[in-house]
Write an enzyme that holds these catalytic residues in place. Structure first.
Site, PDB file in Angstrom:
ATOM      1  N   HIS A  75       3.372   0.707  -4.269  1.00 47.89           N
ATOM      2  CA  HIS A  75       4.779   0.448  -3.949  1.00 47.89           C
ATOM      3  C   HIS A  75       5.675   1.538  -4.537  1.00 47.89           C
ATOM      4  O   HIS A  75       6.600   2.015  -3.870  1.00 47.89           O
ATOM      5  CB  HIS A  75       5.221  -0.918  -4.478  1.00 47.89           C
ATOM      6  CG  HIS A  75       4.423  -2.058  -3.929  1.00 47.89           C
ATOM      7  ND1 HIS A  75       4.504  -3.339  -4.445  1.00 47.89           N
ATOM      8  CD2 HIS A  75       3.517  -2.123  -2.917  1.00 47.89           C
ATOM      9  CE1 HIS A  75       3.689  -4.130  -3.767  1.00 47.89           C
ATOM     10  NE2 HIS A  75       3.073  -3.410  -2.841  1.00 47.89           N
ATOM     11  N   HIS A 232       5.325  -4.710   5.298  1.00 53.74           N
ATOM     12  CA  HIS A 232       4.804  -4.440   3.963  1.00 53.74           C
ATOM     13  C   HIS A 232       3.511  -3.637   4.026  1.00 53.74           C
ATOM     14  O   HIS A 232       3.250  -2.805   3.148  1.00 53.74           O
ATOM     15  CB  HIS A 232       4.572  -5.728   3.165  1.00 53.74           C
ATOM     16  CG  HIS A 232       4.116  -5.438   1.768  1.00 53.74           C
ATOM     17  ND1 HIS A 232       4.989  -5.050   0.770  1.00 53.74           N
ATOM     18  CD2 HIS A 232       2.870  -5.394   1.215  1.00 53.74           C
ATOM     19  CE1 HIS A 232       4.302  -4.798  -0.333  1.00 53.74           C
ATOM     20  NE2 HIS A 232       3.020  -4.996  -0.088  1.00 53.74           N
ATOM     21  N   ASP A 236       2.670  -0.192   2.000  1.00 58.66           N
ATOM     22  CA  ASP A 236       1.436   0.122   1.273  1.00 58.66           C
ATOM     23  C   ASP A 236       0.814   1.423   1.771  1.00 58.66           C
ATOM     24  O   ASP A 236       0.364   2.262   0.975  1.00 58.66           O
ATOM     25  CB  ASP A 236       0.412  -1.007   1.444  1.00 58.66           C
ATOM     26  CG  ASP A 236       0.681  -2.204   0.554  1.00 58.66           C
ATOM     27  OD1 ASP A 236       1.476  -2.081  -0.400  1.00 58.66           O
ATOM     28  OD2 ASP A 236       0.091  -3.269   0.808  1.00 58.66           O
ATOM     29  N   HIS A 259      -6.277  -0.937   1.517  1.00 59.67           N
ATOM     30  CA  HIS A 259      -6.232   0.150   0.534  1.00 59.67           C
ATOM     31  C   HIS A 259      -7.523   0.956   0.573  1.00 59.67           C
ATOM     32  O   HIS A 259      -7.509   2.181   0.455  1.00 59.67           O
ATOM     33  CB  HIS A 259      -6.022  -0.417  -0.873  1.00 59.67           C
ATOM     34  CG  HIS A 259      -4.706  -1.101  -1.063  1.00 59.67           C
ATOM     35  ND1 HIS A 259      -3.504  -0.456  -0.875  1.00 59.67           N
ATOM     36  CD2 HIS A 259      -4.399  -2.369  -1.429  1.00 59.67           C
ATOM     37  CE1 HIS A 259      -2.517  -1.299  -1.116  1.00 59.67           C
ATOM     38  NE2 HIS A 259      -3.037  -2.463  -1.452  1.00 59.67           N
TER      39      HIS A 259
END
Length: 294
Positions: A75, A232, A236, A259
């Site tokens: 973030h 969101h 990321d 991720h």
């Protein structure tokens, strides 16, 4: 076009997502060609934000070395990347970046307070030359050549509150602040309870995440955007891609990304020099790529 850093040191305090304890965060100016550097003040160790220093991507992106690590960096990196900051020192007294409200807006406010200044060195960017894709079953992330960077993301959840959502974001600081920065991280109540039993996510609350329980959102204020979940995920991705070590000029696309896939994508992109070109934005090149940094 010149490299940048922040004009002064700024400080903030927030709760760590996993331990639930207060963490002090300091952002400091850094000279040209140093990149984004994390410093653990409690350990006296530092490490750069780059793919080779990524050591875990299970629940968040973690960078570190044998002397220590920092978790939940995406973030903050997303805000730094969107503000066009090339060089900055991130000082922490714990092993994670504070979660703040679960979005990037608090970090944007810190960067606004610090201000951004130009340095003497020319800016360097990574220009995508070929399509690079990483897949895991039907899930994928990829980058393709483009001088007007966009992030196109699709998520699909069985939970009816989320369902299938798609969003395309045209990369710029202004668009980031308006469309992405306030989108919060999210999770399911059953998963939060399981993590708590393992001693994780102890700082997680309705103050720093959107929490879903089967068919309803537990946060009394509801969502900040109708499609806050996919926004969101773009937040990321912007943070994860910034680990390339220089701003990326190219389009990013994902379906049910993560991720882990983002990290594998940065490694794959940099693994072959035919995939990209490191371009120094002197006066002539700056005009060519001006649209990417509008």
């Amino acid at each position: 076009m010149k490299q940048t850093t922040i004009s002064k040191k700024v400080e903030g305090v927030g709760i760590g997502l996993h331990k639930g304890e207060p963490i002090k965060l300091i952002l400091e100016p850094l000279e040209a060609n140093m990149g984004i550097v994390f410093y653990r003040s409690d350990l006296g160790s530092s490490f750069k934000a780059e793919p080779k220093n990524v050591i875990n991507t299970q629940m968040a992106t973690v960078v570190g070395n044998e002397k220590g690590s920092v978790s939940t960096i995406e973030h903050l990196l997303s805000a730094i990347n969107s503000y066009g900051i090339d060089n900055i020192r991130i000082v922490l007294d714990a092993n994670e970046v504070p979660v703040m409200d679960g979005s990037a807006i608090s970090f944007c406010m810190m960067l606004d307070e610090a201000g951004v200044i130009e340095l003497e060195a020319d800016k360097k960017v990574i220009v995508v030359k070929k399509e690079v894709e990483v897949r895991d079953g039907d899930k994928y992330v990829k980058v393709t050549p483009s001088k007007n960077p966009k992030f196109n993301y699709t998520i699909k959840f069985e939970n009816p509150i989320i369902g299938k959502q798609s969003y395309t974001f045209e990369f710029s600081k202004e668009n980031f602040l308006n469309e992405i920065a306030r989108a919060r991280t999210f999770g399911f109540l059953k998963d939060v309870q399981k993590l708590n039993s393992m001693g994780l996510a102890l700082g997680g609350s309705l103050d720093n995440a959107v929490v879903i329980d089967d068919s309803r959102i537990l946060n009394p204020e509801g969502l900040r955007f109708e499609n806050e979940f996919v926004r969101h995920k773009i937040l990321d991705a912007i943070g994860d891609i910034s680990l390339l070590g220089a701003p990326m000029v190219g389009d990013y696309e994902a379906y049910a990304g993560s991720h882990d896939l983002n990290h594998k994508l940065t490694v794959a992109l940099l693994s072959d020099e035919k995939n990209y070109e490191m371009v120094t934005l002197d006066e002539q090149k700056a005009k060519e790529y001006a649209k990417a940094f509008a």
